[in-house]
Design an enzyme around this catalytic site. Structure first.
Site, PDB file in Angstrom:
ATOM      1  N   ASP A  20       0.842  -1.197   0.000  1.00  0.00           N
ATOM      2  CA  ASP A  20       0.000   0.000   0.000  1.00  0.00           C
ATOM      3  C   ASP A  20       0.880   1.251   0.000  1.00  0.00           C
ATOM      4  OD1 ASP A  20       0.806   0.402   2.614  1.00  0.00           O
ATOM      5  OD2 ASP A  20      -1.187   0.233   3.503  1.00  0.00           O
ATOM      6  N   CYS A  51       3.104  -3.246   3.934  1.00  0.00           N
ATOM      7  CA  CYS A  51       2.273  -2.107   4.319  1.00  0.00           C
ATOM      8  C   CYS A  51       3.014  -1.396   5.447  1.00  0.00           C
ATOM      9  CB  CYS A  51       0.850  -2.521   4.701  1.00  0.00           C
ATOM     10  SG  CYS A  51       0.675  -3.525   6.183  1.00  0.00           S
ATOM     11  N   THR A  70       2.823  -1.372   8.824  1.00  0.00           N
ATOM     12  CA  THR A  70       3.263  -2.241   9.921  1.00  0.00           C
ATOM     13  C   THR A  70       3.428  -3.696   9.502  1.00  0.00           C
ATOM     14  OG1 THR A  70       0.965  -2.680  10.461  1.00  0.00           O
ATOM     15  CG2 THR A  70       2.038  -0.854  11.653  1.00  0.00           C
ATOM     16  N   HIS A 116      10.230 -24.014   8.679  1.00  0.00           N
ATOM     17  CA  HIS A 116       9.189 -24.688   9.466  1.00  0.00           C
ATOM     18  C   HIS A 116       7.770 -24.424   8.961  1.00  0.00           C
ATOM     19  CE1 HIS A 116      11.802 -25.196  13.356  1.00  0.00           C
ATOM     20  NE2 HIS A 116      12.409 -25.638  12.260  1.00  0.00           N
ATOM     21  N   HIS A 130       7.000 -30.825  10.058  1.00  0.00           N
ATOM     22  CA  HIS A 130       6.442 -29.496   9.765  1.00  0.00           C
ATOM     23  C   HIS A 130       5.326 -29.588   8.730  1.00  0.00           C
ATOM     24  CE1 HIS A 130       9.550 -27.921  12.252  1.00  0.00           C
ATOM     25  NE2 HIS A 130      10.488 -28.476  11.496  1.00  0.00           N
TER      26      HIS A 130
HETATM   27  C1  RB5 Z   1      -1.857   2.745   6.330  1.00  0.00           C
HETATM   28  O1  RB5 Z   1      -1.746   3.983   6.922  1.00  0.00           O
HETATM   29  C2  RB5 Z   1      -1.601   1.636   7.332  1.00  0.00           C
HETATM   30  O2  RB5 Z   1      -2.707   1.472   8.134  1.00  0.00           O
HETATM   31  C3  RB5 Z   1      -1.239   0.367   6.623  1.00  0.00           C
HETATM   32  O3  RB5 Z   1      -0.116   0.579   5.840  1.00  0.00           O
HETATM   33  C4  RB5 Z   1      -0.948  -0.832   7.479  1.00  0.00           C
HETATM   34  O4  RB5 Z   1       0.034  -0.541   8.413  1.00  0.00           O
HETATM   35  C5  RB5 Z   1      -2.098  -1.514   8.059  1.00  0.00           C
HETATM   36  O5  RB5 Z   1      -1.989  -2.500   8.780  1.00  0.00           O
END
Ligand code: RB5
Length: 143
Positions: free
Chosen positions: A8, A66, A68, A99, A134
């Site tokens: 994203d 993304c 996080t 694994h 596994h």
């Molecule tokens: C976008 O701002 C953020 O929410 C997305 O990149 C991600 O971290 C969502 O889990």
């Protein structure tokens, strides 16, 4: 090895770096599924797009990014046949292959520095699944 990659807006810069890194190496064909700028998009659409390429065997492995890694991780693992691994270091990357036979690597662009992210990608692409006990455990997940 054919690899699809998607992310994203929170991770488009990291995606660009990973593509550049892998294109400098032999043996990888990288297919970029977007997004390529900072304009806000919804990560589930990109997770779905990438997971379909794995399920349809258009690519052997996928990399999802993304901010996080959490949203992509939650979204990717809803798809049957997808084993998505959110990795934060080389150890989790190695284990996710040996694994868990992870077929999708997930990284957080806001939580993982560039050097670590590239090291994770390299380890994750190089490691093999160990099978054996596994595989038995994976069979219990894939009902
Ligand atoms: C976008 O701002 C953020 O929410 C997305 O990149 C991600 O971290 C969502 O889990």
């Amino acid at each position: 090895m054919k690899i699809t990659i998607a992310g994203d807006h929170g991770a488009f810069e990291l995606k660009k770096e990973i593509i550049k890194h892998l294109e400098e190496k032999e043996g990888y064909k990288i297919i970029n599924l977007g997004v390529d700028n900072g304009e806000s998009v919804d990560y589930p659409a990109y997770a779905q797009k990438l997971c379909n390429t794995i399920i349809e065997k258009e690519a052997e492995r996928g990399i999802l990014l993304c901010g996080t890694g959490l949203g992509m991780s939650i979204a990717a693992n809803r798809f049957k046949g997808i084993r998505g691994a959110l990795c934060h270091d080389e150890y989790t990357a190695r284990m996710s292959r040996q694994h868990n036979d992870a077929n999708v690597l997930i990284l957080g662009a806001r939580t993982t520095g560039l050097a670590t992210a590239l090291a994770i990608v390299d380890v994750w692409l190089a490691e093999e699944f160990e099978g054996g006990r596994h595989q038995r455990r994976l069979d219990k997940i894939e009902l």
